[in-house]
Enzyme design. Structure first.
Site, PDB file in Angstrom:
ATOM      1  N   HIS A 295       0.847  -1.178   0.000  1.00 24.87           N
ATOM      2  CA  HIS A 295       0.000   0.000   0.000  1.00 24.87           C
ATOM      3  C   HIS A 295       0.891   1.240   0.000  1.00 24.87           C
ATOM      4  O   HIS A 295       2.088   1.165   0.309  1.00 24.87           O
ATOM      5  CB  HIS A 295      -0.881   0.030   1.248  1.00 24.87           C
ATOM      6  CG  HIS A 295      -2.034  -0.926   1.210  1.00 24.87           C
ATOM      7  ND1 HIS A 295      -2.988  -0.903   0.209  1.00 24.87           N
ATOM      8  CD2 HIS A 295      -2.399  -1.918   2.064  1.00 24.87           C
ATOM      9  CE1 HIS A 295      -3.898  -1.842   0.450  1.00 24.87           C
ATOM     10  NE2 HIS A 295      -3.557  -2.481   1.565  1.00 24.87           N
ATOM     11  N   CYS A 338      -1.234   2.337  -5.971  1.00 26.29           N
ATOM     12  CA  CYS A 338      -1.947   3.445  -6.594  1.00 26.29           C
ATOM     13  C   CYS A 338      -1.162   4.735  -6.415  1.00 26.29           C
ATOM     14  O   CYS A 338      -0.244   4.822  -5.614  1.00 26.29           O
ATOM     15  CB  CYS A 338      -3.332   3.599  -5.983  1.00 26.29           C
ATOM     16  SG  CYS A 338      -4.391   2.167  -6.184  1.00 26.29           S
TER      17      CYS A 338
END
Length: 457
Positions: A295, A338
């Site tokens: 993440h 992301c």
């Protein structure tokens, strides 16, 4: 005993079960399937060839061609061999490249098409092809079923078939010589020198064994972060990341890298591991690769404790100033995360081949401007700045899976990394995430000065 029969005896004794099966498969256009199925010994196979006039007057030329095909060297010369068709040779080469897990997938997907007794644990990929031919769902002009299966299992296999069709049926007719050369290029790696001879751009040296280290930082379990971070910022476990790690280990192992994988690292542990490899002596290596699966958010990646590590801190650890033994050598980073919260919409929606995986998630975000200004760096990002990237719980991330498939397909063909990453862009951009058809576009950035080619030899 005359010489040809003595030579046959010697050849027969050297053939193992798999090699005999390959010869039988390649000769199916000359010897009836029913006859070949009853053959268990090499001498019986030779007799079948003689009965069909394939080894007349003591000539072993046909058998020699068959053996060359089975060894993958039938098309190395301009002369065309006549022992088997292009399509059968293609099927044989596909069977050689299909992994055990992929074979299991073929058997599962063909469960309704083929008899279950023919799909037992001992069934090989050649056996599967033969059963498909018996059922009439596979043939020289009937590859649609096989293409559909390959689209589900491994897109690289599909591309091999499409390239075969393009060369065989394309608008530009090729001679048999030309087609023979295509077959050779599709299954045999180009020599590194062949690219340098025809290319104006110099390539990085890539001859050391091992090539270098492939460092994989694989964060899956974020329980520590959830204990520390209040709602709504709790970080979920990254289900599917181990599928990516397996693919990366397989591909970079084939490319002769030493694999070093570390799982579920805190931020401090990430720093310690990176520092270990920064201080390592890479003077006998040609390259360094680092794959980060975690993440993150703008400009950082998370440790499993929810603490932040700047991406720039990771990359600049390996500049020439900080890691002298990698100076002038390519440093490659692939980061799956992301770069924002926005979802990208496609102008024209294109779906994946086969059923979409409904359990698709996003990784948190991070930024692109993390590459050092110094030369010889490549940073492969999963998505554009400000946008999310997608991860399937079962199949891994769109980006890493496409990257591994294209590396595995294109490196043996001598293609450089930027060409490969362009193909990855195309592959990932065609995918869409239901129900709102969100899209994803990877983005590489680099300061490479030369072509970066990973030869398989």
């Amino acid at each position: 005993m005359e010489l040809p029969r003595l030579r046959l005896l010697v050849v027969g004794e050297e053939l193992d079960e798999a090699e005999l099966a390959a010869l039988k498969f390649l000769s199916l256009e000359h010897v009836p399937m029913r006859r070949l199925e009853a053959i268990q010994k090499a001498q019986d196979f030779f007799e079948a060839l003689q009965e069909k006039g394939m080894m007349e007057a003591g000539s072993l030329a046909f058998l020699k061609d068959l053996v060359n095909c089975a060894k993958g060297c039938a098309w190395q010369h301009d002369e065309m061999v006549s022992c088997t068709s292009f399509s059968r040779y293609l099927l044989f080469q596909l069977s050689e490249d299909i992994t055990e897990d992929e074979l299991k997938s073929f058997k599962f997907l063909l469960g309704k098409e083929l008899p279950k007794c023919r799909l037992n644990p001992k069934t090989t990929m050649l056996d599967v092809f033969i059963e498909m031919e018996k059922k009439g769902i596979l043939g020289e002009d009937n590859l649609s079923m096989l293409k559909s299966l390959c689209a589900e299992i491994n897109i690289v296999l599909l591309k091999r078939i499409e390239e075969y069709e393009l060369n065989l049926f394309g608008k530009t007719k090729q001679t048999k010589k030309g087609h023979a050369r295509w077959l050779a290029s599709s299954v045999a790696p180009d020599s590194p020198g062949s690219w340098n001879e025809s290319s104006q751009l110099e390539a990085y040296k890539m001859t050391s064994r091992p090539r270098g280290v492939c460092l994989i930082l694989n964060n899956h379990n974020f329980a520590k972060a959830r204990e520390a971070v209040p709602e709504p910022k709790k970080l979920k476990d990254r289900h599917g990341t181990d599928v990516d790690a397996v693919a990366l280990r397989r591909v970079f192992g084939k490319l002769h890298f030493t694999i070093a994988e570390y799982r579920d690292l805190t931020a401090e542990e990430i720093r310690k591991i990176v520092n270990i490899y920064r201080c390592e002596d890479h003077k006998d290596k040609d390259c360094f690769v680092c794959c980060v699966l975690s993440h993150g958010k703008k400009g950082i990646v998370y440790g499993v404790d929810g603490q932040e590590v700047p991406i720039q801190e990771l990359t600049t650890s390996f500049t020439g100033q900080n890691c002298h033994s990698l100076a002038g050598k390519p440093k490659v980073f692939f980061v799956q995360a992301c770069q924002g919260d926005a979802c990208q919409k496609g102008v024209t929606i294109e779906t994946d081949s086969g059923e979409q995986d409904s359990s698709v998630e996003t990784d948190a975000r991070f930024q692109l401007d993390c590459i050092p200004a110094e030369a010889d760096f490549l940073l492969g990002m999963a998505t554009l700045q400000d946008y999310v990237s997608y991860r399937s719980r079962r199949q891994g991330t769109w980006y890493i899976q496409a990257l591994c498939q294209h590396l595995e397909y294109s490196c043996p063909r001598g293609e450089d990394i930027l060409t490969i990453l362009t193909a990855v862009n195309q592959e990932v951009s065609r995918k869409s995430c239901e129900p709102n058809a969100e899209k994803q576009m990877p983005q590489p950035s680099f300061t490479l000065r030369k072509k970066l080619i990973f030869p398989v030899n």
